[in-house]
Each structure stands twice: as structure tokens, then as C-alpha cells.
Design a protein around this motif. Structure first.
Motif, PDB file in Angstrom:
ATOM      1  N   THR A 236     -23.171  66.640 108.523  1.00  0.00           N
ATOM      2  CA  THR A 236     -22.208  65.716 107.913  1.00  0.00           C
ATOM      3  C   THR A 236     -22.133  65.967 106.402  1.00  0.00           C
ATOM      4  OG1 THR A 236     -22.943  64.131 109.560  1.00  0.00           O
ATOM      5  CG2 THR A 236     -21.575  63.267 107.793  1.00  0.00           C
ATOM      6  N   LEU A 237     -23.291  66.089 105.767  1.00  0.00           N
ATOM      7  CA  LEU A 237     -23.313  66.317 104.315  1.00  0.00           C
ATOM      8  C   LEU A 237     -22.671  67.648 103.948  1.00  0.00           C
ATOM      9  CD1 LEU A 237     -26.919  65.127 103.346  1.00  0.00           C
ATOM     10  CD2 LEU A 237     -24.754  64.012 102.806  1.00  0.00           C
ATOM     11  N   SER A 238     -23.015  68.704 104.710  1.00  0.00           N
ATOM     12  CA  SER A 238     -22.435  70.017 104.405  1.00  0.00           C
ATOM     13  C   SER A 238     -20.937  70.022 104.716  1.00  0.00           C
ATOM     14  CB  SER A 238     -23.154  71.131 105.160  1.00  0.00           C
ATOM     15  OG  SER A 238     -23.075  70.907 106.546  1.00  0.00           O
ATOM     16  N   GLY A 239     -20.519  69.228 105.700  1.00  0.00           N
ATOM     17  CA  GLY A 239     -19.092  69.109 106.021  1.00  0.00           C
ATOM     18  C   GLY A 239     -18.347  68.449 104.875  1.00  0.00           C
ATOM     19  N   ASP A 240     -18.997  67.472 104.249  1.00  0.00           N
ATOM     20  CA  ASP A 240     -18.391  66.795 103.106  1.00  0.00           C
ATOM     21  C   ASP A 240     -18.162  67.796 101.973  1.00  0.00           C
ATOM     22  OD1 ASP A 240     -17.866  64.332 101.405  1.00  0.00           O
ATOM     23  OD2 ASP A 240     -19.535  65.243 100.314  1.00  0.00           O
ATOM     24  N   GLU A 241     -19.158  68.632 101.712  1.00  0.00           N
ATOM     25  CA  GLU A 241     -19.030  69.636 100.643  1.00  0.00           C
ATOM     26  C   GLU A 241     -17.972  70.683 101.023  1.00  0.00           C
ATOM     27  OE1 GLU A 241     -19.870  69.757  97.666  1.00  0.00           O
ATOM     28  OE2 GLU A 241     -19.361  71.853  97.237  1.00  0.00           O
ATOM     29  N   SER A 242     -17.958  71.022 102.300  1.00  0.00           N
ATOM     30  CA  SER A 242     -16.988  71.995 102.778  1.00  0.00           C
ATOM     31  C   SER A 242     -15.561  71.476 102.547  1.00  0.00           C
ATOM     32  CB  SER A 242     -17.240  72.215 104.264  1.00  0.00           C
ATOM     33  OG  SER A 242     -16.869  73.475 104.653  1.00  0.00           O
ATOM     34  N   ALA A 243     -15.341  70.205 102.879  1.00  0.00           N
ATOM     35  CA  ALA A 243     -14.005  69.610 102.703  1.00  0.00           C
ATOM     36  C   ALA A 243     -13.646  69.546 101.221  1.00  0.00           C
ATOM     37  CB  ALA A 243     -13.981  68.218 103.315  1.00  0.00           C
ATOM     38  N   HIS A 244     -14.641  69.274 100.387  1.00  0.00           N
ATOM     39  CA  HIS A 244     -14.409  69.226  98.937  1.00  0.00           C
ATOM     40  C   HIS A 244     -13.945  70.607  98.443  1.00  0.00           C
ATOM     41  CE1 HIS A 244     -14.891  68.259  94.760  1.00  0.00           C
ATOM     42  NE2 HIS A 244     -15.909  69.091  94.593  1.00  0.00           N
ATOM     43  N   GLN A 245     -14.595  71.657  98.947  1.00  0.00           N
ATOM     44  CA  GLN A 245     -14.212  73.014  98.560  1.00  0.00           C
ATOM     45  C   GLN A 245     -12.810  73.354  99.065  1.00  0.00           C
ATOM     46  OE1 GLN A 245     -15.674  74.855  96.383  1.00  0.00           O
ATOM     47  NE2 GLN A 245     -17.369  73.419  96.188  1.00  0.00           N
ATOM     48  N   VAL A 246     -12.498  72.894 100.271  1.00  0.00           N
ATOM     49  CA  VAL A 246     -11.153  73.135 100.817  1.00  0.00           C
ATOM     50  C   VAL A 246     -10.118  72.453  99.913  1.00  0.00           C
ATOM     51  CG1 VAL A 246      -9.589  72.606 102.734  1.00  0.00           C
ATOM     52  CG2 VAL A 246     -11.859  73.491 103.214  1.00  0.00           C
ATOM     53  N   ALA A 247     -10.421  71.220  99.489  1.00  0.00           N
ATOM     54  CA  ALA A 247      -9.488  70.488  98.626  1.00  0.00           C
ATOM     55  C   ALA A 247      -9.240  71.260  97.324  1.00  0.00           C
ATOM     56  CB  ALA A 247     -10.053  69.106  98.315  1.00  0.00           C
ATOM     57  N   LEU A 248     -10.294  71.844  96.777  1.00  0.00           N
ATOM     58  CA  LEU A 248     -10.165  72.543  95.498  1.00  0.00           C
ATOM     59  C   LEU A 248      -9.526  73.921  95.645  1.00  0.00           C
ATOM     60  CD1 LEU A 248     -13.644  71.741  93.862  1.00  0.00           C
ATOM     61  CD2 LEU A 248     -11.479  70.553  93.513  1.00  0.00           C
ATOM     62  N   LYS A 249      -9.916  74.652  96.705  1.00  0.00           N
ATOM     63  CA  LYS A 249      -9.503  76.059  96.800  1.00  0.00           C
ATOM     64  C   LYS A 249      -8.377  76.299  97.811  1.00  0.00           C
ATOM     65  CE  LYS A 249     -13.128  76.805  94.134  1.00  0.00           C
ATOM     66  NZ  LYS A 249     -14.373  76.326  94.615  1.00  0.00           N
ATOM     67  N   GLN A 250      -8.262  75.433  98.826  1.00  0.00           N
ATOM     68  CA  GLN A 250      -7.235  75.650  99.848  1.00  0.00           C
ATOM     69  C   GLN A 250      -6.523  74.321 100.154  1.00  0.00           C
ATOM     70  OE1 GLN A 250     -10.271  77.270 102.575  1.00  0.00           O
ATOM     71  NE2 GLN A 250      -9.034  79.121 102.728  1.00  0.00           N
ATOM     72  N   PRO A 251      -5.838  73.782  99.150  1.00  0.00           N
ATOM     73  CA  PRO A 251      -5.235  72.451  99.349  1.00  0.00           C
ATOM     74  C   PRO A 251      -4.215  72.386 100.492  1.00  0.00           C
ATOM     75  CG  PRO A 251      -4.478  73.455  97.299  1.00  0.00           C
ATOM     76  CD  PRO A 251      -5.573  74.312  97.809  1.00  0.00           C
ATOM     77  N   VAL A 252      -3.589  73.522 100.790  1.00  0.00           N
ATOM     78  CA  VAL A 252      -2.613  73.513 101.892  1.00  0.00           C
ATOM     79  C   VAL A 252      -3.347  73.233 103.208  1.00  0.00           C
ATOM     80  CG1 VAL A 252      -0.831  74.829 103.104  1.00  0.00           C
ATOM     81  CG2 VAL A 252      -1.163  75.173 100.663  1.00  0.00           C
ATOM     82  N   LYS A 253      -4.542  73.845 103.331  1.00  0.00           N
ATOM     83  CA  LYS A 253      -5.329  73.624 104.546  1.00  0.00           C
ATOM     84  C   LYS A 253      -5.711  72.151 104.660  1.00  0.00           C
ATOM     85  CE  LYS A 253      -8.844  76.482 105.735  1.00  0.00           C
ATOM     86  NZ  LYS A 253     -10.225  77.003 105.703  1.00  0.00           N
ATOM     87  N   LEU A 254      -6.140  71.564 103.545  1.00  0.00           N
ATOM     88  CA  LEU A 254      -6.541  70.152 103.586  1.00  0.00           C
ATOM     89  C   LEU A 254      -5.369  69.267 104.012  1.00  0.00           C
ATOM     90  CD1 LEU A 254      -9.009  68.227 102.845  1.00  0.00           C
ATOM     91  CD2 LEU A 254      -7.661  67.659 100.837  1.00  0.00           C
ATOM     92  N   ALA A 255      -4.183  69.559 103.444  1.00  0.00           N
ATOM     93  CA  ALA A 255      -3.007  68.757 103.790  1.00  0.00           C
ATOM     94  C   ALA A 255      -2.700  68.896 105.286  1.00  0.00           C
ATOM     95  CB  ALA A 255      -1.817  69.198 102.951  1.00  0.00           C
ATOM     96  N   ALA A 256      -2.845  70.122 105.821  1.00  0.00           N
ATOM     97  CA  ALA A 256      -2.591  70.340 107.250  1.00  0.00           C
ATOM     98  C   ALA A 256      -3.648  69.628 108.100  1.00  0.00           C
ATOM     99  CB  ALA A 256      -2.581  71.832 107.561  1.00  0.00           C
ATOM    100  N   MET A 257      -4.900  69.649 107.633  1.00  0.00           N
ATOM    101  CA  MET A 257      -5.992  68.992 108.388  1.00  0.00           C
ATOM    102  C   MET A 257      -5.695  67.503 108.556  1.00  0.00           C
ATOM    103  SD  MET A 257      -9.113  70.939 106.465  1.00  0.00           S
ATOM    104  CE  MET A 257     -10.400  69.725 106.619  1.00  0.00           C
ATOM    105  N   GLU A 258      -4.983  66.933 107.582  1.00  0.00           N
ATOM    106  CA  GLU A 258      -4.707  65.496 107.635  1.00  0.00           C
ATOM    107  C   GLU A 258      -3.239  65.183 107.936  1.00  0.00           C
ATOM    108  OE1 GLU A 258      -6.459  62.477 107.512  1.00  0.00           O
ATOM    109  OE2 GLU A 258      -7.925  63.938 108.166  1.00  0.00           O
ATOM    110  N   GLY A 259      -2.454  66.200 108.231  1.00  0.00           N
ATOM    111  CA  GLY A 259      -1.033  65.988 108.529  1.00  0.00           C
ATOM    112  C   GLY A 259      -0.314  65.312 107.365  1.00  0.00           C
ATOM    113  N   LEU A 260      -0.713  65.690 106.161  1.00  0.00           N
ATOM    114  CA  LEU A 260      -0.211  65.032 104.954  1.00  0.00           C
ATOM    115  C   LEU A 260       0.980  65.807 104.379  1.00  0.00           C
ATOM    116  CD1 LEU A 260      -1.318  62.608 103.110  1.00  0.00           C
ATOM    117  CD2 LEU A 260      -2.210  64.413 101.648  1.00  0.00           C
TER     118      LEU A 260
END
Lengths: 508, 69
Positions: A236-260
Motif C-alpha cells: 500500500t505504501l509503495s503503491g502510494d509512492e508509485s501513484a505520486h510518481q505517476v502524477a509527476l511524470k505521467q499525468p496522462v496515465k493518472l488521469a486515465a486511471m481515474e477517468g478524469l
């Protein structure tokens, strides 16, 4: 490049990688569980723990033997189906893969033999050391391949050399310690530990349901569930950091992960939801048919600030000047400048025109970070398949949550109650074994489908990375793989279930 | 020499006494044969390494592909 060919090449790589990942996680985690069990044996001198260790070690060996070398096929595919890519990445991939090969060969193979052949032949402590080294060696092998994957998600530590048309590593530590690579490694191995724990708990639950080898099953379950609970928390903790990195480096992926589609401040995470299939970049339809949201959670997860603005797909595709977000159209223009400068540099090189070479090299270097965008036809192409990414992400998270509950519940029932009476929990543990595999595969779908269209983030789209070969060849090899891997999987399940049915008192 | 002999005996004994390991070695052998011989020489026989000998030829091939996109 013919789209059909690229799709088949991608499908083939996906098939190979997904089948390969069926074998890897159990190796990563079971190695440590076996080492823990053997440590208890060495400390207590109890023959019971020796027998327990030997049983799980046999299961480890079956999985290892069936899975070993399945990853080599991916390396073949790099050379044949992805020649442009494999040349373009240069030594960035070569160095980690070479280290992986050497480590895997020397560390794992040497101590593997001691681990299996060395019972009663070498000192107990040396045997234990070998078991730990096999577990560590397997995980170190995974480190290098995940570093290479981390680089594809966020390329760092290199310079593009237009003379050789390759990326050349200029800082090994930047590649190795890239936050994306580190978080990817930690999250991935943690998922392997959880998978292995689910396996041990599930198989032990089966023994309890069958009312056989009860003491063995309960003790194995105790080790498995304890290891599982600790590593699921770490997951869970490493997933949180992973998502943080996605937000910073791959924002398109994050938006797709959340259908945003629409960016917003204080963005929430969708706990449960169904995407609106009518929703596109071009309309104002609702994003979801229904959703239950955890408020502020996406801003918090992505940017560690509950008020943070999370860009939506529209911001990232069309830009948002107010928020300082560059749109894909501008990036495409910069990418085209980079490609033109690259070609002009090569022409100047041919003519030995050093002044023009220097001028174009400068333009290329300035725009290199957008190089891959120059191959895109329109800004909308940067959007990955939203539905696949969204559902895969939510399946992974939901299952991860379930595994935490399961491990805690099993530990509680084992220590405070008589778990044998809770048959529903035991069956849930058995059925959680395939769920563990589904969660792991879903994680890779998020990581890889979510970063489409890129083979190397921002530098090379998949259509450019693929080799121009006959589609029929790719279809034939795809079919061959499907047959080979399915046969291996059937063999694994058959041998493993036979061994489990024999139980801890049988031969190994 | 004694230690080399011991290592040799260690492996021979280990292989002789295998139970499930015997089936696993059969699977590993068949699998490696398929991967390293069939796939390597018949399916993935053409790679950038086999088609081009020098680094210049390889880089030029990739450059033409990147240029022509």
C-alpha cells in the motif's frame, strides 16, 4: 507503419509478458517465506519445521523450473519485432539486462544447487545462507529488469547521440535511482510477496478444509499470513509512492486511471464507479454513470496536497495556460522541430558541414524531450485506452484492500479462535490465490496500457518502435507462444497440485 | 582435487536422488530446446544484429526508419 502489425506485435509482447508474470511473483515471495521457515528450523532444531521448509521449497522449485527462461523470449522480441526500439534505447537496457543475467546465473544457480542438494550434506547454517541468497538473488534479478522498465516510463541519465541514433547512458546512478524505477521495483516485488503469501495461506486453507496435515497447515498459514500482512501494508505504501510518481511524470496515465477528463482541485478518488462509455474528449457528457468517491484523495495521493489541482485529459491534450500545462499540440510541434533538426544534422554530417551540424545539434538537444511527439498525428493520440486503464487500476486496488483484510482476519482467527470452524474464510483464502494473480496482472495493465502510445515515454511511440516485418509472421509466433505458454501453465498447475495433494510427508 | 571431486559427487548425488526434480528437468530441457533452438533459429532468426554487421549499418537502418515515419 501498418497499424495491424503494430497491434499484433504489441499483443505478442503483452502475451509473453503476462504469461511470464504468472511465474515470477511466486518466485519473488516464496523464496523469502521458505527462508523464514528454514530460519525457524535452524533456530529451533525442530524436524517439523525442516519438513515444512522442504515442502514449500519443492513448490518453489516447481514454479521456478516452469517459469525459468520464459523472460528470454521477450529479449528475442526486442530484436525482431522492436528493432528500432532496441537500437534506440542503446546501452540503457543492455547494462541492466547484462547485470541481471550474470546475477541470475551465478547467484541463483550456485546457491539453488546447495539449497536442494545440500540437505544433510552441508552445514545447517550454510544451507540457510544459501536459501536466503537464492531469495535475495531472485529479487536482485527483478531489480535490473524493473530499472529498465522504470527508464521506459521516465527516461533519465542519458543523452541522445544523433551520430549513432542511440541513447547513451551518462549517469548510471540516475538510471538506477530514478524515483520511478525505485518505486516500481518496491511496488512490484511487494506484489510478489503478497502473491506468495496468498498462495501459502490458500494452500494451507485447502489442507484445513480437507482436515489433513492440520498442524503443518496452521503453522504455514501463520508464517504466510504474517508475511502477507506486513508486505500488504508495504504494498500500500509503495503503491502510494508509485501513484505520486505517476502524477509527476505521467499525468496522462493518472488521469486515465481515474477517468478524469476535466481537471479539478481537491479531486477525489473513485472507490467504485462505472465510466460513461459516451464520454469523449469532444463532448461535455458526464464522466461516470455512477461513482462513489473518496473526496480529496486523488489530490492527496498524486501531489500530497488535498487542495492540489489534478489535470484532466482535456488539460493535457489541449493545454491549460491558466495552470501552466502545455498541450500535446505544442509538444507535437516541438517534436517535429526535433526530428527536422535530427535529419538536418545527419544531412550536414554527410556533407561534413560542421557549422550546420552544431546548429542543428543544439536545436535537437533543446527539443529532444518532445522527440516522440513529432511522430503523432494529432494531440488526442496521447490518450491511452481509458476504460482498460481505469478498470484495471480499480480492480488492482480493490483486490489489494481485500488481501489486507484477509491476512488480518486469518491471523486473528488463527491466534484467537479455531480457524477450522470458519470454512467460509478458508474457502475465501483458497479462491484468493487466483485473485492474487489477477491483481498482479491488472497492475501491469495499468503500468503499460496506461502509458500508451509510448514505447519510451515522450521519446518513441509504439508505432515507431516496431519493426516492419510481415504481420503473418507475428501472428504465427503469437500462436506458437500461446500454445507453448499454455502448455507450461498446464504443466505447472498439474505438477503443483499433484505435489500439494501428496502433502508435506511425501517425497520431494 | 579433493574439493573438486566433492563438488562433483555433491551434484551427482543430488541429481540421482531427485524425485519431482526429474520431471522438472525434463520440462526445463524441452523448454530450453524450444526457446533457444526453435524460436531463436526459426522464429526470431532475423534481428537487427543478424541483418547488419557494423554499428554504422545498424544505426543507418534505424535512422531510415525514424526518418521515414
Amino acid at each position: 507503419m501498418e497499424e495491424h502489425l503494430v497491434d499484433w506485435s504489441r499483443a505478442q509482447f503483452a502475451l509473453t509478458a503476462m504469461y511470464h508474470w504468472l511465474f515470477v511473483p511466486l518466485t519473488l515471495g516464496l523464496g523469502f517465506i521458505v527462508a523464514i521457515m528454514e530460519s525457524i528450523y535452524v533456530k529451533t532444531g525442530s524436524e517439523f519445521w525442516k519438513k515444512t521448509t522442504k515442502f514449500w521449497m519443492t513448490i518453489f522449485a516447481i514454479n521456478f523450473a516452469i517459469g525459468v527462461a520464459t523472460g528470454i523470449i521477450m529479449e528475442f522480441e526486442f530484436g525482431t519485432n522492436w528493432a528500432n526500439y532496441s537500437w534506440f534505447v542503446g546501452d540503457i537496457f543492455g547494462a541492466p539486462l547484462a547485470i541481471e543475467g550474470i546475477l541470475a546465473f551465478f547467484m541463483e544457480s550456485t546457491f539453488f544447487a546447495v539449497m536442494f542438494f545440500g540437505w544433510n550434506k552441508v552445514d545447517k547454517n550454510f544451507h540457510l545462507l544459501s536459501t536466503w541468497l537464492v531469495a535475495i538473488g531472485s529479487n536482485l534479478s527483478a531489480l535490473w529488469i524493473l530499472v529498465a522498465n522504470g527508464w521506459m516510463q521516465h527516461p533519465v541519465g542519458m543523452t541522445f547521440n544523433p551520430d549513432t541514433v542511440r541513447n547513451e547512458m551518462n549517469n548510471f546512478w540516475d538510471v538506477l535511482l530514478s524515483p520511478v524505477a525505485v518505486s516500481k521495483f518496491l511496488h512490484t516485488i511487494a506484489s510478489g510477496y503478497v502473491m506468495a503469501s496468498l498462495f501459502v495461506v490458500g494452500v494451507s486453507a485447502w489442507y484445513l478444509l480437507k482436515k489433513r496435515d492440520v498442524i503443518f497447515a496452521k503453522n504455514s498459514m501463520l508464517v504466510g499470513a504474517t508475511f502477507g500482512l506486513i508486505t500488504a501494508l508495504f504494498l500500500t505504501l509503495s503503491g502510494d509512492e508509485s501513484a505520486h510518481q505517476v502524477a509527476l511524470k505521467q499525468p496522462v496515465k493518472l488521469a486515465a486511471m481515474e477517468g478524469l477528463y476535466e481537471g479539478r482541485t481537491e479531486a477525489g478518488i473513485v472507490g467504485i464507479g462505472m465510466l460513461n462509455p459516451e464520454k469523449t474528449l469532444f463532448n461535455e457528457a458526464e464522466e461516470f454513470i455512477f461513482q462513489i468517491e473518496a473526496p480529496y484523495a486523488l489530490s492527496l495521493l498524486g501531489y500530497h496536497d488535498i487542495h492540489a489541482y489534478v489535470p484532466g485529459l482535456k488539460d493535457l491534450v489541449y493545454g491549460n495556460k491558466e495552470r501552466g500545462i502545455m498541450g500535446a499540440e505544442e509538444k507535437i510541434a516541438k517534436g517535429k522541430i526535433a526530428i527536422e533538426a535530427f535529419e538536418a544534422y545527419k544531412d550536414a554530417h554527410e556533407l561534413k558541414d560542421s557549422e550546420n551540424m552544431a546548429q542543428n545539434r543544439l536545436i535537437l538537444d533543446e527539443n529532444m524531450q518532445y522527440f516522440g511527439y513529432g511522430y503523432l498525428k494529432n494531440p488526442e493520440q496521447i490518450v491511452p485506452p481509458v476504460a482498460i486503464t481505469f478498470y484495471a487500476f480499480h480492480i488492482m486496488v480493490a483486490l489489494g484492500g481485500w488481501f489486507l483484510v484477509l491476512f488480518a482476519l486469518v491471523l486473528f482467527l488463527l491466534t484467537k479462535k479455531d480457524i477450522e470452524k470458519f470454512r467460509v474464510v478458508l474457502w475465501a483464502a483458497v479462491w484468493s490465490i487466483p485473485l492474487g494473480y489477477i491483481a498482479g496482472e491488472a497492475g501491469w495493465v495499468v503500468a503499460e496500457v496506461g502509458r500508451q502510445p509510448w514505447a519510451i515515454q515522450d521519446l518513441m511511440p509504439v508505432g515507431v518502435a516496431a519493426t516492419h516485418i510481415a504481420t503473418s509472421n507475428v501472428i504465427i509466433s503469437f500462436t506458437l507462444f500461446a500454445l507453448l505458454f499454455t502448455t507450461l501453465l498446464i504443466a505447472e498447475i498439474k505438477i503443483m497440485t499433484t505435489q500439494i495433494k501428496i502433502g508435506p510427508d511425501g517425497g520431494h | 582435487m579433493i574439493s573438486i571431486k566433492n563438488i562433483f559427487v555433491f551434484y551427482i548425488d543430488g541429481f540421482k536422488n531427485m524425485k519431482v526434480g526429474k520431471s522438472l528437468w525434463k520440462i526445463i530441457t524441452i523448454k530450453l530446446l524450444i526457446i533457444l533452438v526453435v524460436l531463436n533459429y526459426f522464429v526470431y532468426d532475423k534481428t537487427i544484429k543478424t541483418e547488419f554487421k557494423t554499428a554504422d549499418e545498424k544505426s543507418n537502418f534505424v535512422y531510415q526508419n525514424l526518418k521515414g515515419k
